[in-house]
Write a protein that holds these residues in place. Sequence first.
Motif, PDB file in Angstrom:
ATOM      1  N   LEU A  32       0.833  -1.206   0.000  1.00  0.00           N
ATOM      2  CA  LEU A  32       0.000   0.000   0.000  1.00  0.00           C
ATOM      3  C   LEU A  32       0.866   1.253   0.000  1.00  0.00           C
ATOM      4  CD1 LEU A  32      -2.794   1.297   0.160  1.00  0.00           C
ATOM      5  CD2 LEU A  32      -2.712   1.032   2.655  1.00  0.00           C
ATOM      6  N   MET A  33       1.981   1.210   0.734  1.00  0.00           N
ATOM      7  CA  MET A  33       2.891   2.357   0.759  1.00  0.00           C
ATOM      8  C   MET A  33       3.489   2.600  -0.623  1.00  0.00           C
ATOM      9  SD  MET A  33       4.279   4.803   2.441  1.00  0.00           S
ATOM     10  CE  MET A  33       3.830   4.374   4.119  1.00  0.00           C
ATOM     11  N   GLY A  34       3.787   1.545  -1.369  1.00  0.00           N
ATOM     12  CA  GLY A  34       4.314   1.703  -2.716  1.00  0.00           C
ATOM     13  C   GLY A  34       3.324   2.410  -3.630  1.00  0.00           C
ATOM     14  N   ALA A  35       2.049   2.012  -3.566  1.00  0.00           N
ATOM     15  CA  ALA A  35       1.017   2.658  -4.381  1.00  0.00           C
ATOM     16  C   ALA A  35       0.822   4.107  -3.948  1.00  0.00           C
ATOM     17  CB  ALA A  35      -0.294   1.887  -4.257  1.00  0.00           C
ATOM     18  N   ALA A  36       0.820   4.345  -2.640  1.00  0.00           N
ATOM     19  CA  ALA A  36       0.650   5.709  -2.143  1.00  0.00           C
ATOM     20  C   ALA A  36       1.812   6.604  -2.558  1.00  0.00           C
ATOM     21  CB  ALA A  36       0.531   5.688  -0.618  1.00  0.00           C
ATOM     22  N   ASN A  37       3.034   6.055  -2.491  1.00  0.00           N
ATOM     23  CA  ASN A  37       4.212   6.800  -2.936  1.00  0.00           C
ATOM     24  C   ASN A  37       4.043   7.294  -4.362  1.00  0.00           C
ATOM     25  OD1 ASN A  37       6.782   7.415  -1.605  1.00  0.00           O
ATOM     26  ND2 ASN A  37       6.736   5.293  -0.923  1.00  0.00           N
ATOM     27  N   ALA A  38       3.631   6.380  -5.240  1.00  0.00           N
ATOM     28  CA  ALA A  38       3.470   6.739  -6.651  1.00  0.00           C
ATOM     29  C   ALA A  38       2.459   7.860  -6.820  1.00  0.00           C
ATOM     30  CB  ALA A  38       3.045   5.507  -7.447  1.00  0.00           C
ATOM     31  N   MET A  39       1.322   7.762  -6.140  1.00  0.00           N
ATOM     32  CA  MET A  39       0.270   8.770  -6.298  1.00  0.00           C
ATOM     33  C   MET A  39       0.661  10.111  -5.689  1.00  0.00           C
ATOM     34  SD  MET A  39      -3.291   6.637  -5.798  1.00  0.00           S
ATOM     35  CE  MET A  39      -2.784   5.598  -4.432  1.00  0.00           C
ATOM     36  N   CYS A  40       1.266  10.086  -4.523  1.00  0.00           N
ATOM     37  CA  CYS A  40       1.593  11.346  -3.834  1.00  0.00           C
ATOM     38  C   CYS A  40       2.638  12.154  -4.580  1.00  0.00           C
ATOM     39  CB  CYS A  40       2.090  11.053  -2.419  1.00  0.00           C
ATOM     40  SG  CYS A  40       0.819  10.531  -1.267  1.00  0.00           S
ATOM     41  N   TRP A  41       3.784  11.540  -4.856  1.00  0.00           N
ATOM     42  CA  TRP A  41       4.904  12.304  -5.417  1.00  0.00           C
ATOM     43  C   TRP A  41       4.610  12.785  -6.831  1.00  0.00           C
ATOM     44  CZ3 TRP A  41       8.741  13.879  -2.369  1.00  0.00           C
ATOM     45  CH2 TRP A  41       9.018  13.159  -1.197  1.00  0.00           C
ATOM     46  N   ALA A  42       4.121  11.891  -7.685  1.00  0.00           N
ATOM     47  CA  ALA A  42       3.911  12.260  -9.084  1.00  0.00           C
ATOM     48  C   ALA A  42       2.875  13.367  -9.219  1.00  0.00           C
ATOM     49  CB  ALA A  42       3.476  11.029  -9.883  1.00  0.00           C
ATOM     50  N   ALA A  43       1.726  13.192  -8.577  1.00  0.00           N
ATOM     51  CA  ALA A  43       0.656  14.178  -8.722  1.00  0.00           C
ATOM     52  C   ALA A  43       1.012  15.497  -8.049  1.00  0.00           C
ATOM     53  CB  ALA A  43      -0.639  13.612  -8.136  1.00  0.00           C
ATOM     54  N   ASN A  44       1.629  15.436  -6.878  1.00  0.00           N
ATOM     55  CA  ASN A  44       1.968  16.657  -6.160  1.00  0.00           C
ATOM     56  C   ASN A  44       2.937  17.525  -6.957  1.00  0.00           C
ATOM     57  OD1 ASN A  44       1.525  17.780  -3.235  1.00  0.00           O
ATOM     58  ND2 ASN A  44       3.660  18.181  -3.715  1.00  0.00           N
ATOM     59  N   SER A  45       3.981  16.915  -7.510  1.00  0.00           N
ATOM     60  CA  SER A  45       4.965  17.694  -8.270  1.00  0.00           C
ATOM     61  C   SER A  45       4.369  18.222  -9.567  1.00  0.00           C
ATOM     62  CB  SER A  45       6.207  16.845  -8.556  1.00  0.00           C
ATOM     63  OG  SER A  45       5.860  15.630  -9.193  1.00  0.00           O
ATOM     64  N   ALA A  46       3.545  17.405 -10.241  1.00  0.00           N
ATOM     65  CA  ALA A  46       2.959  17.853 -11.502  1.00  0.00           C
ATOM     66  C   ALA A  46       2.038  19.048 -11.301  1.00  0.00           C
ATOM     67  CB  ALA A  46       2.195  16.701 -12.159  1.00  0.00           C
ATOM     68  N   VAL A  47       1.113  18.944 -10.344  1.00  0.00           N
ATOM     69  CA  VAL A  47       0.151  20.026 -10.122  1.00  0.00           C
ATOM     70  C   VAL A  47       0.838  21.268  -9.568  1.00  0.00           C
ATOM     71  CG1 VAL A  47      -1.936  20.696  -8.863  1.00  0.00           C
ATOM     72  CG2 VAL A  47      -1.740  18.387  -9.800  1.00  0.00           C
ATOM     73  N   SER A  48       1.826  21.087  -8.707  1.00  0.00           N
ATOM     74  CA  SER A  48       2.504  22.227  -8.083  1.00  0.00           C
ATOM     75  C   SER A  48       3.284  23.056  -9.092  1.00  0.00           C
ATOM     76  CB  SER A  48       3.468  21.742  -6.990  1.00  0.00           C
ATOM     77  OG  SER A  48       2.796  21.033  -5.991  1.00  0.00           O
ATOM     78  N   MET A  49       3.955  22.392 -10.036  1.00  0.00           N
ATOM     79  CA  MET A  49       4.940  23.080 -10.880  1.00  0.00           C
ATOM     80  C   MET A  49       4.416  23.483 -12.253  1.00  0.00           C
ATOM     81  SD  MET A  49       7.818  23.349  -9.162  1.00  0.00           S
ATOM     82  CE  MET A  49       8.927  23.716 -10.522  1.00  0.00           C
ATOM     83  N   ARG A  50       3.396  22.794 -12.769  1.00  0.00           N
ATOM     84  CA  ARG A  50       3.113  22.953 -14.190  1.00  0.00           C
ATOM     85  C   ARG A  50       2.504  24.306 -14.565  1.00  0.00           C
ATOM     86  NH1 ARG A  50      -1.557  18.294 -14.672  1.00  0.00           N
ATOM     87  NH2 ARG A  50      -3.205  19.371 -13.515  1.00  0.00           N
ATOM     88  N   SER A  51       1.933  25.026 -13.613  1.00  0.00           N
ATOM     89  CA  SER A  51       1.334  26.317 -13.954  1.00  0.00           C
ATOM     90  C   SER A  51       2.309  27.482 -13.838  1.00  0.00           C
ATOM     91  CB  SER A  51       0.121  26.586 -13.063  1.00  0.00           C
ATOM     92  OG  SER A  51       0.510  26.662 -11.706  1.00  0.00           O
ATOM     93  N   LEU A  52       3.533  27.228 -13.365  1.00  0.00           N
ATOM     94  CA  LEU A  52       4.496  28.319 -13.204  1.00  0.00           C
ATOM     95  C   LEU A  52       5.002  28.797 -14.561  1.00  0.00           C
ATOM     96  CD1 LEU A  52       6.734  27.114 -10.214  1.00  0.00           C
ATOM     97  CD2 LEU A  52       4.760  28.654 -10.150  1.00  0.00           C
ATOM     98  N   PRO A  53       5.144  30.104 -14.747  1.00  0.00           N
ATOM     99  CA  PRO A  53       5.745  30.608 -15.983  1.00  0.00           C
ATOM    100  C   PRO A  53       7.235  30.299 -16.013  1.00  0.00           C
ATOM    101  CG  PRO A  53       5.350  32.407 -14.455  1.00  0.00           C
ATOM    102  CD  PRO A  53       4.727  31.187 -13.839  1.00  0.00           C
ATOM    103  N   SER A  54       7.830  30.332 -17.205  1.00  0.00           N
ATOM    104  CA  SER A  54       9.222  29.922 -17.380  1.00  0.00           C
ATOM    105  C   SER A  54      10.193  30.725 -16.526  1.00  0.00           C
ATOM    106  CB  SER A  54       9.621  30.038 -18.860  1.00  0.00           C
ATOM    107  OG  SER A  54       8.876  29.132 -19.633  1.00  0.00           O
ATOM    108  N   ASP A  55       9.902  32.013 -16.315  1.00  0.00           N
ATOM    109  CA  ASP A  55      10.853  32.835 -15.567  1.00  0.00           C
ATOM    110  C   ASP A  55      10.832  32.538 -14.065  1.00  0.00           C
ATOM    111  OD1 ASP A  55       8.248  33.958 -15.536  1.00  0.00           O
ATOM    112  OD2 ASP A  55       9.054  35.852 -14.802  1.00  0.00           O
ATOM    113  N   LEU A  56       9.858  31.754 -13.591  1.00  0.00           N
ATOM    114  CA  LEU A  56       9.782  31.420 -12.173  1.00  0.00           C
ATOM    115  C   LEU A  56      10.085  29.954 -11.893  1.00  0.00           C
ATOM    116  CD1 LEU A  56       6.555  33.339 -11.016  1.00  0.00           C
ATOM    117  CD2 LEU A  56       8.941  34.004 -10.684  1.00  0.00           C
ATOM    118  N   VAL A  57      10.256  29.145 -12.940  1.00  0.00           N
ATOM    119  CA  VAL A  57      10.332  27.707 -12.718  1.00  0.00           C
ATOM    120  C   VAL A  57      11.614  27.304 -12.003  1.00  0.00           C
ATOM    121  CG1 VAL A  57      11.362  27.074 -14.952  1.00  0.00           C
ATOM    122  CG2 VAL A  57       9.852  25.470 -13.780  1.00  0.00           C
ATOM    123  N   GLY A  58      12.738  27.976 -12.256  1.00  0.00           N
ATOM    124  CA  GLY A  58      13.985  27.633 -11.566  1.00  0.00           C
ATOM    125  C   GLY A  58      13.894  27.931 -10.088  1.00  0.00           C
TER     126      GLY A  58
END
Length: 461
Positions: free
Chosen positions: A370-396
């Motif tokens: 269960l921890m393996g499945a949770a790991n996959a869902m937490c990290w992938a989705a959190n990073s994608a949603v957090s970062m993808r809306s940032l403009p290029s000048d703020l991404v670094g």
Amino acid sequence: MSSTQPVPERQAWLALTALCAGLFITLMDQALVAVALPSIRAALDASINQTVWVVAVYLLAFAAPLLVSGRLGDRFGQRNVYLAGMAVFTAAATAAAFAPTIELLIAARAVQGLGASLLNPQPLSIIHRVFAYDRRGAAMGMWSAVASSAGLFGPILGGLIVGSAGWRWVFALYIPFGFLAFVLVALLVPRLPTGVGRIDLVSAALAVVTVLAVTLTLQQGPDLGWPLWLWAVVGAGIAAAALFVGRQFRVSRRGLDALVPPALFGYRNFALGSFSVFTLGFAVYSMNIPIMLFLQTSKGLSAEVAGLMMIPTAVVSLALAPYVGRLTDRTAPGVVSTTGFVSMIAAMLLFAAMMTWQAPVPWLLVPLVLMGAANAMCWAANSAVSMRSLPSDLVGAGSGVYNTSRQVGAVVGAAALGAVMQVGIAHTDFSTAMGLTLVLPALLLLAGATAVRRFQPDSAH
């Protein structure tokens, strides 16, 4: 948002594969080297404190410059900074493999941590720049699979290498892999235009002092008994943080490039994601401590067998993360993340119950999977949603903040769980103490789950 692919998709995936090779070995280090510490202590006639610093100094040198190294990628090019970091990391690993004394080994580890800090924020920035908006979730899935599983493979590889070849080969392993990662990135990652002028050196110094003070205090406080001088370090860190925040606003008002632009936190999903990744770092990077102690002390497993118990978690996480990333691209923000956080809380509480009740070892496979499945869902989705809306000048800058949140969370988690374990052992039996310790990360993950439930569609800004 445009779905145009900035570079051909095949080239983008090859670039990400090359980047992940280096990312894996730097994030695996803490768990990998920890297994070798008893052998290092015996071979180099080191004290307990010196032995602990072999890991601690790496984490300090890794965490402290992260805010700066993310911005360095914007200034000098993410590919160039990644290559510089990998060169430093590999050279320092070579020095560590041949270190004749504990003092030289600790010095080499500090330089190795600096190299890891330089390269670590760059993949997130490059993903943002080479993948189309509606493909970033899938790319983040691969990045997250590597980031979340690296620490799980560390005990497995470490036990096998130390048991069969000796501690020096733990560091020697980095030499061919570091060289391979350097060559792959040089060949496969495209050169990208830079967009930031000079870096504010005053802000950089204040950022390093702030993170260094926090991590040093939390790492060393429990072992040193919280002496007065350590509280002075905390005070210096708080003062540096206040000066840092004030300077970011002043620099931004003057129209200059702030190290951490306040505008970053105007992006709701990024602000929420930076907090939730702190809770993930707290939970995931510290949970191995009570679990490994329980398996080896209460259940009598060897270090090698206890490490092998983590294989189901690592395999499930690696297998699911790319699919979870693609699912994140197709579902409303927060759906996958919330499911992942709730699953991780459930796994933590299952661990706590089974360890407290001294369940047979095979039963632990249920929360491990269960921890393996949770790991996959937490990290992938959190990073994608957090970062993808940032403009290029703020991404670094955003990448630096995001990685710093994760890493500081890991340091806080290790310190907090260490303190809770000591209190538990003083008041109850060992197995119960180890099990109840995992209630703390479960509670913090509840705060993370509350944050990701508030993710909004990117257009909401």
